[in-house]
Design a protein around this motif. Structure first.
Motif: not given
Length: 891
Positions: A136-140
């Motif tokens: 996953m990307l950091p924000r999600p």
């Protein structure tokens, strides 16, 4: 057991497992050493991933690079479409996205404000879809962790942030949410905007180090030398390597020097930011493949690539695949390789195995960089293939060499038992008791801020993307490092930069700091390597045989008399005697009389020049001469015995010459390097033109004349099946020294019954200004006279011998020597060769006029200041070689 999670940051204090080898960072090492049972060392992304659960994890840099590269291949971008395929775009885009994520920017919400931001939002969306399952990307990932914050108390117990200067805005909401369910504390090295933190924040008290001093060196390399001397001194005092650190704001300027000199020093230096990938075996495998794809197939490149290959396809190539292939052959395309392997079948144990396994691999290389991905699969495996894919992901295939140069791999040394070399940002969380700060100069500490390549200030305000500038962060790191309770801190800077520009001290350099100037020639208290130790101990160095020899050479350079370094040896030296009594050619005898020292190097010491060019743009004068002579020989041999060269018409000669050109055009690339196709065709055309002049220069022959080309003599044993007017296995002697001579005459014409013999020596060089005056030409033209001496012994009953020089580049008639002139020249040659033998026997070898020639193969072995050297030794050399002076002035 009380559970506790410790949050750290940076590759030095925390290192994730690499492949099957789990490399623990410094904080995990301290925890294990202190037996901190129940402690878990994590970073904020790992903390969020554990809380999010469900095998979710933060996408690492490798995953992000692959996802961004896949996203950039799509269409529909408004502004970045034209630059998305440029080298470095993947790295630049990944860096911009990471900055946006760290600043907690919602790119989707900002997309309507700018086309560039819309492109970046689309890139983020596509990259997210391209990630592997669970990544996953950091924000999600942060949002998923916040949704499950109610499980935090059961998972973590308490959370403590250690050594973090700041927390990126993206992780702040997670810590705020966690503080409502468990204890969150923060031990910060400095007060820097921690007001948002809901937990207890304690700031370390600034303390002055026991010793802080400065050093001024000549340049960045000298800085590294002084740093390694300093590290060696500390280790000799019993200081643990884990307490020593060498750092800089950015390590790029010093990395190469540190890597090389640390290897010489054999010191345990840990590169926390990684080692250059090209310094590893796997990196060299990739470099060998990039060399072939970028510069074309050649035998030397393919040999290097197969030696480094690690794929199953390359392993199937038999070990004797190169048996029978001439090492000098270039082999620059698949067709040449196919024909060369076919011709060499008889030399291999399994004749067809090499062709079955190697030719498909060559087909993968033939398209060049356009087929880089498939070529990587064909030749590379394991870690090498991983590096190759990383390089292709970070840049287009056309720039794979540059991409490989920027790749780094993890250092296998553990920081807990090594001196660490790292950027200052890595050292903040785990300072050491002895620290040395390099590059504390005006432009390197602090560094200036640079625009983001994707989101410059006019698109998005700089401070929204990067809240703290590079200069401010460098100042902060400097203040934090020099305000730690260290035993010693050394500030180092160089007087000049790598480019040689003068450098001023950094504004951070304390005004009252005592500075020691470290000159290059100073004698160190502790040497860092064997070479450095010898530099410090002149008496001990003087006992080294190598240094004795170097000192003696330097003293002899300044003397006016001839010494052993100028070529003089003891009389009757066995190596010189073997060189004189060997089987000679006209070339070796010419070198003997025109450059006795060069003769000694080449035939007594077996020194040979190194070929520096794999693909020549033009044939050198020697190779071009061989080309012309082969065309002449093949043409004459094709016309003999029927219809006979002397009886052949001009049309028959031209047809035979055309067939010879066609044969050489196909065969030479399989035996030696030739120029590219267009230049190779031009060379053949010029060689054919000169060959035709040599073949048609004699307009009439006597009917009973027979002709031979490339006629050998003086060989130890005769080749079966060769056409020759005399037995080629007999010995030929020259002069009273009985020098044994062998050679190959370009062309021999003999009248019936041996009444007369004519020798023709073809010259492809420029015609001299006054060719009619040329006899020995200061020793350059011994060949035709030596061949006449040989013919006199081979055909003793002949009544006349004519020896000719035929220059093929112009229109001058053949230059013939015969009767009295030829006999006088033969006597002179024999006499001068005897003098040269006596000179060498006495051990008086010295440079001759051939040493000054631009095409001297041994020029590199002579002093660089050749004119000054020869002027200084002129009198001594003149005395040694006075018996050859007359030859060197003979026309």
């Amino acid at each position: 057991m009380k559970r506790r999670v410790i949050i750290v940051d940076g590759p030095l204090i925390f290192s994730q497992p690499c492949c099957a080898l789990a490399t623990l960072g410094m904080r995990r090492f301290w925890a294990a050493k202190a037996n901190e049972v129940g402690s878990d060392i994590l970073t904020l992304p790992l903390l969020a991933a554990r809380l999010a659960g469900g095998f979710r994890r933060a996408a690492d840099r490798e995953m992000l690079s692959a996802a961004v590269a896949a996203a950039l291949r799509g269409d529909g971008y408004l502004q970045i479409d034209k630059v998305k395929d440029l080298p470095g775009m993947v790295r630049a885009a990944t860096q911009t996205l990471e900055r946006a994520w760290d600043s907690d920017l919602d790119l989707t919400a900002l997309a309507s404000t700018s086309e560039r931001l819309a492109d970046l939002a689309l890139l983020e969306h596509r990259a997210s879809e391209a990630l592997p399952y669970g990544a996953m990307l950091p924000r999600p990932l942060r949002n998923a962790a916040v949704e499950r914050v109610r499980f935090a108390a059961a998972l973590f117990g308490s959370i403590s942030l250690e050594g973090l200067v700041d927390v990126a805005p993206i992780w702040r909401p997670l810590l705020v949410a966690l503080s409502a369910h468990l204890e969150v504390s923060w031990s910060a090295p400095a007060k820097l905007g921690q007001d948002w933190s809901p937990g207890q924040v304690s700031v370390a008290t600034a303390e002055s180090p026991k010793v802080i001093r400065g050093e001024l060196s000549a340049d960045p390399r000298a800085e590294v030398v002084e740093a390694l001397r300093w590290a060696r001194q500390l280790l000799s005092r019993g200081v643990s390597a884990s307490d020593i650190a060498i750092t800089a704001a950015s390590t790029q300027t010093w990395d190469e020097h540190m890597l090389v000199l640390a290897g010489h020093a054999e010191l345990p230096i840990h590169f926390s930011h990684g080692l250059p990938a090209l310094g590893s075996w796997e990196g060299q495998s990739c470099a060998a493949l990039a060399d072939v794809l970028g510069n074309g197939i050649s035998q030397e490149r393919l040999r290097r690539l197969l030696a480094h290959s690690s794929s199953t396809k390359a392993a199937a190539v038999p070990a004797d695949w190169a048996a029978g292939l001439p090492r000098k052959a270039g082999l620059f395309n698949v067709d040449q390789w196919r024909r060369a392997l076919c011709y060499a079948r008889d030399h291999r144990s399994d004749p067809g195995a090499a062709e079955r396994t190697l030719l498909p691999l060559l087909d993968a290389l033939a398209p060049g960089l356009a087929n880089a991905e498939q070529a990587g699969k064909a030749f590379l495996g394991g870690a090498s293939l991983g590096l190759w894919r990383d390089a292709l992901r970070n840049a287009p295939a056309a720039a794979v060499a540059l991409s490989l140069d920027s790749l780094r791999i993890r250092d296998s040394r553990h920081p807990a038992n090594s001196v660490v070399w790292c950027p200052a940002s890595h050292l903040i969380g785990t300072p050491r008791r002895w620290m040395r700060l390099l590059g504390v100069a005006g432009r390197s500490w602090p560094r200036s801020d640079a625009e983001d390549p994707i989101l410059p200030d006019h698109v998005l305000p700089r401070r929204r993307l990067v809240p703290i500038s590079t200069a401010e962060r460098d100042r902060l790191y400097f203040e934090l490092l020099v305000s730690r309770p260290a035993e010693e801190i050394v500030l180092s800077r160089s007087r000049r930069s790598t480019e040689g520009a003068l450098q001023s001290a950094s504004a951070l350099w304390p005004a009252t700091l005592p500075v020691r100037i470290c000159t290059r020639s100073r004698i160190p208290e502790h040497a860092f390597s064997e070479t450095d130790r010898l530099l410090a101990r002149a008496v001990e160095a003087g006992r080294s045989e190598r240094i004795k020899a170097a000192s003696s050479c330097w003293r002899d350079w300044n003397r006016e008399d001839a010494t052993a370094h100028d070529g003089t040896v003891r009389p009757g030296h066995p190596a010189v005697r073997r060189a004189v009594t060997r089987l000679h050619s006209a070339t070796s005898l010419k070198l003997m009389v025109r450059d006795p020292l060069g003769f000694l190097w080449k035939y007594a010491l077996d020194m040979r020049p190194v070929a520096l060019s794999e693909v020549p743009l033009a044939l050198d004068h020697l190779a071009f001469g061989e080309l012309v002579h082969e065309l002449l020989a093949r043409t004459i041999n094709a016309l003999e015995p029927a219809p006979g060269f002397v009886r052949a018409s001009s049309d028959e000669i031209e047809l035979a010459l055309a067939a010879a050109v066609n044969h050489v055009f196909r065969q030479w690339p399989l035996e030696r390097p030739v120029p590219p196709a267009l230049l190779w065709n031009h060379s053949l055309e010029e060689a054919a033109r000169r060959s035709l002049r040599g073949l048609t220069i004699d307009t009439s022959f006597k009917k009973d004349t027979a002709s031979w080309s490339e006629v050998s003599f003086g060989l130890p044993s005769a080749d079966e099946g060769t056409q020759s007017p005399w037995p080629s296995g007999g010995e030929i002697f020259v002069g009273s020294s009985k020098l044994k001579l062998t050679g190959r005459i370009d062309r021999v014409d003999i009248a019936a019954g041996g009444r007369g013999v004519r020798i023709s020596d073809y010259k492809t060089g420029a015609t001299p200004r006054r060719p009619d005056k040329v006899v020995l030409d200061r020793g350059k033209e011994l060949q035709r006279v030596l061949y006449a001496i040989a013919v006199k012994q081979l055909v003793p009953d002949t009544s006349q011998i004519v020896s000719r020089l035929i220059y093929l580049d112009g229109a001058s008639p053949p230059l013939a020597l015969s009767r009295d002139a030829l006999e006088a020249a033969a006597d002179d040659v024999a006499r001068f060769l005897d003098k040269a033998c006596e000179l060498l026997e006495r051990g008086h070898a010295c440079p001759g006029p051939a040493a000054r020639e631009p095409y001297n193969d041994m020029r590199l072995a002579l002093p660089a200041e050749l004119d000054a050297y020869l002027a200084r030794k002129a009198k001594a050399f003149g005395i040694l070689a006075r018996d050859l002076d007359q030859l060197w002035s003979t026309p």
